[in-house]
Motif scaffolding. Structure first.
Motif, PDB file in Angstrom:
ATOM      1  N   ASP A   1      19.455 -42.350 -25.981  1.00 19.91           N
ATOM      2  CA  ASP A   1      18.467 -42.809 -26.948  1.00 19.91           C
ATOM      3  C   ASP A   1      18.484 -41.977 -28.226  1.00 19.91           C
ATOM      4  O   ASP A   1      17.815 -42.316 -29.199  1.00 19.91           O
ATOM      5  CB  ASP A   1      17.058 -42.800 -26.341  1.00 19.91           C
ATOM      6  CG  ASP A   1      16.158 -43.844 -26.976  1.00 19.91           C
ATOM      7  OD1 ASP A   1      16.522 -45.037 -26.945  1.00 19.91           O
ATOM      8  OD2 ASP A   1      15.086 -43.477 -27.518  1.00 19.91           O
ATOM      9  N   ALA A   2      19.258 -40.891 -28.228  1.00 20.68           N
ATOM     10  CA  ALA A   2      19.385 -40.039 -29.417  1.00 20.68           C
ATOM     11  C   ALA A   2      20.596 -40.416 -30.258  1.00 20.68           C
ATOM     12  O   ALA A   2      20.796 -39.833 -31.329  1.00 20.68           O
ATOM     13  CB  ALA A   2      19.480 -38.576 -28.999  1.00 20.68           C
ATOM     14  N   ILE A   3      21.417 -41.370 -29.788  1.00 20.81           N
ATOM     15  CA  ILE A   3      22.605 -41.765 -30.527  1.00 20.81           C
ATOM     16  C   ILE A   3      22.578 -43.269 -30.779  1.00 20.81           C
ATOM     17  O   ILE A   3      21.696 -43.970 -30.297  1.00 20.81           O
ATOM     18  CB  ILE A   3      23.899 -41.337 -29.796  1.00 20.81           C
ATOM     19  CG1 ILE A   3      24.025 -42.023 -28.431  1.00 20.81           C
ATOM     20  CG2 ILE A   3      23.940 -39.823 -29.642  1.00 20.81           C
ATOM     21  CD1 ILE A   3      25.339 -41.697 -27.703  1.00 20.81           C
ATOM     22  N   GLY A   4      23.545 -43.757 -31.562  1.00 27.54           N
ATOM     23  CA  GLY A   4      23.564 -45.171 -31.899  1.00 27.54           C
ATOM     24  C   GLY A   4      22.562 -45.503 -32.991  1.00 27.54           C
ATOM     25  O   GLY A   4      22.024 -44.621 -33.669  1.00 27.54           O
ATOM     26  N   ALA A   5      22.301 -46.793 -33.183  1.00 23.74           N
ATOM     27  CA  ALA A   5      21.395 -47.234 -34.243  1.00 23.74           C
ATOM     28  C   ALA A   5      19.984 -46.689 -34.038  1.00 23.74           C
ATOM     29  O   ALA A   5      19.333 -46.229 -34.985  1.00 23.74           O
ATOM     30  CB  ALA A   5      21.376 -48.766 -34.305  1.00 23.74           C
ATOM     31  N   ILE A   6      19.515 -46.724 -32.809  1.00 22.65           N
ATOM     32  CA  ILE A   6      18.176 -46.187 -32.530  1.00 22.65           C
ATOM     33  C   ILE A   6      18.158 -44.680 -32.755  1.00 22.65           C
ATOM     34  O   ILE A   6      17.195 -44.129 -33.304  1.00 22.65           O
ATOM     35  CB  ILE A   6      17.737 -46.549 -31.095  1.00 22.65           C
ATOM     36  CG1 ILE A   6      17.388 -48.039 -31.033  1.00 22.65           C
ATOM     37  CG2 ILE A   6      16.550 -45.704 -30.651  1.00 22.65           C
ATOM     38  CD1 ILE A   6      17.106 -48.551 -29.644  1.00 22.65           C
TER      39      ILE A   6
END
Length: 225
Positions: A127-132
Motif C-alpha cells: 500500500d506504500a507503492i504504486g499509484a496509491i
C-alpha cells in the motif's frame, strides 16, 4: 466471542478511530492492508485470524504520531483485544506483528519473525507503492509541511531507526529512502507478484515528475531512477 465476531468488532473499532484521517494513514489504508493481507495469507497458508487482527490493528497507535514511541501500538492493540476477552496467546502474536511491521531505514533489518508478520508487512508495504503509494506519500508530506521536492537536498539512506525517525526531507526523497527499496524487501512470493506493476508505475511517475521539474537541465545524479 468467536473469531468472526472478533474480527468484525475490531474492524468497526478501527474504522471509527481512523475515518477522515488526512495523512494517508486513514481507515481506507487500513482496510486495503487488511484485504491484501487476507489475500496473501490465504495463498501462503497463514493463520488468517492473526493476519486479519494484525492488519486491522497495525496502525492503531503508529510511532510516527506518538512521539516515536514504538510500544504505543502494541499497548493500544493489547488494551483493545483484552476488552473483547481475546486469548492472551492471540494478543501476543498480534502485538508482535505490530512491532515488526514498520520500515525503519535502509540500513535496518526488519525481517519478520513469523509467517503472519511477513504477510501483514507485505500487505502494508504494497500500500506504500504504486499509484496509491504515490498519493499517500504526498498526503503525508503535506501533513508534515514538507516540500514536494528540493534539488539541493539529496536523499539519505538511513543507517539506523533513530536516523530514520528524525528525517524531514522532501517527499520525492522518500521514494529513494524507502519506497523504491520496498519491492526487494517483500517476504512472500505472493506479495512480490503483486508488487511488480506497482513498483514500475511508481518509478515512471518519479521519472515524469523530474522531467517536468528539470525540462532544460540535468537531473541531479542522486535522483536518477
Amino acid at each position: 466471542m468467536n473469531e468472526q465476531e472478533l474480527v468484525k468488532q475490531t474492524a468497526k473499532h478501527v474504522e471509527a478511530l481512523f475515518s477522515g484521517e488526512g495523512s494517508g494513514h486513514d481507515w481506507w489504508h487500513i482496510r486495503r492492508v487488511w484485504q491484501n493481507a487476507l489475500k496473501i495469507g490465504q495463498q501462503e497458508k497463514a493463520d488468517l485470524l492473526i493476519v486479519q487482527l494484525g492488519a486491522l490493528l497495525h496502525d492503531i497507535a503508529d510511532w510516527k504520531f506518538h512521539g516515536g514511541d514504538e510500544e504505543a501500538g502494541p499497548r493500544e492493540a493489547a488494551k483493545w483485544l483484552r476488552s473483547l476477552q481475546a486469548p492472551e496467546h492471540i494478543i501476543t502474536k498480534v502485538c508482535q506483528i505490530i512491532r515488526e511491521v514498520s520500515y525503519k531505514g535502509a540500513g535496518v533489518d526488519t525481517e519478520p519473525s513469523t509467517l503472519e508478520a511477513a504477510v501483514v508487512q507485505d500487505a502494508d508495504r504494497l500500500d506504500a507503492i504504486g499509484a496509491i503509494g504515490v498519493g499517500r506519500a504526498f498526503a503525508y508530506g503535506g501533513h508534515k509541511n514538507r516540500e514536494m521536492y528540493n534539488p539541493h537536498i539529496m536523499p539519505q539512506l538511513h543507517a539506523s531507526f533513530e536516523e530514520y525517525k528524525k528525517n524531514s526531507g522532501p517527499t520525492i526523497n522518500h521514494f529513494y529512502e524507502k519506497l523504491f527499496l520496498l519491492k526487494d524487501r517483500l517476504n512472500t512470493s505472493t506479495g512480490l507478484q503483486m508488487a511488480e506493476e506497482r513498483n514500475n508505475f511508481m518509478k515512471q511517475f518519479v521519472r515524469q515528475f523530474l522531467a517536468e521539474w528539470h525540462p532544460e537541465e540535468d537531473i541531479p545524479e542522486s535522483f536518477h531512477v
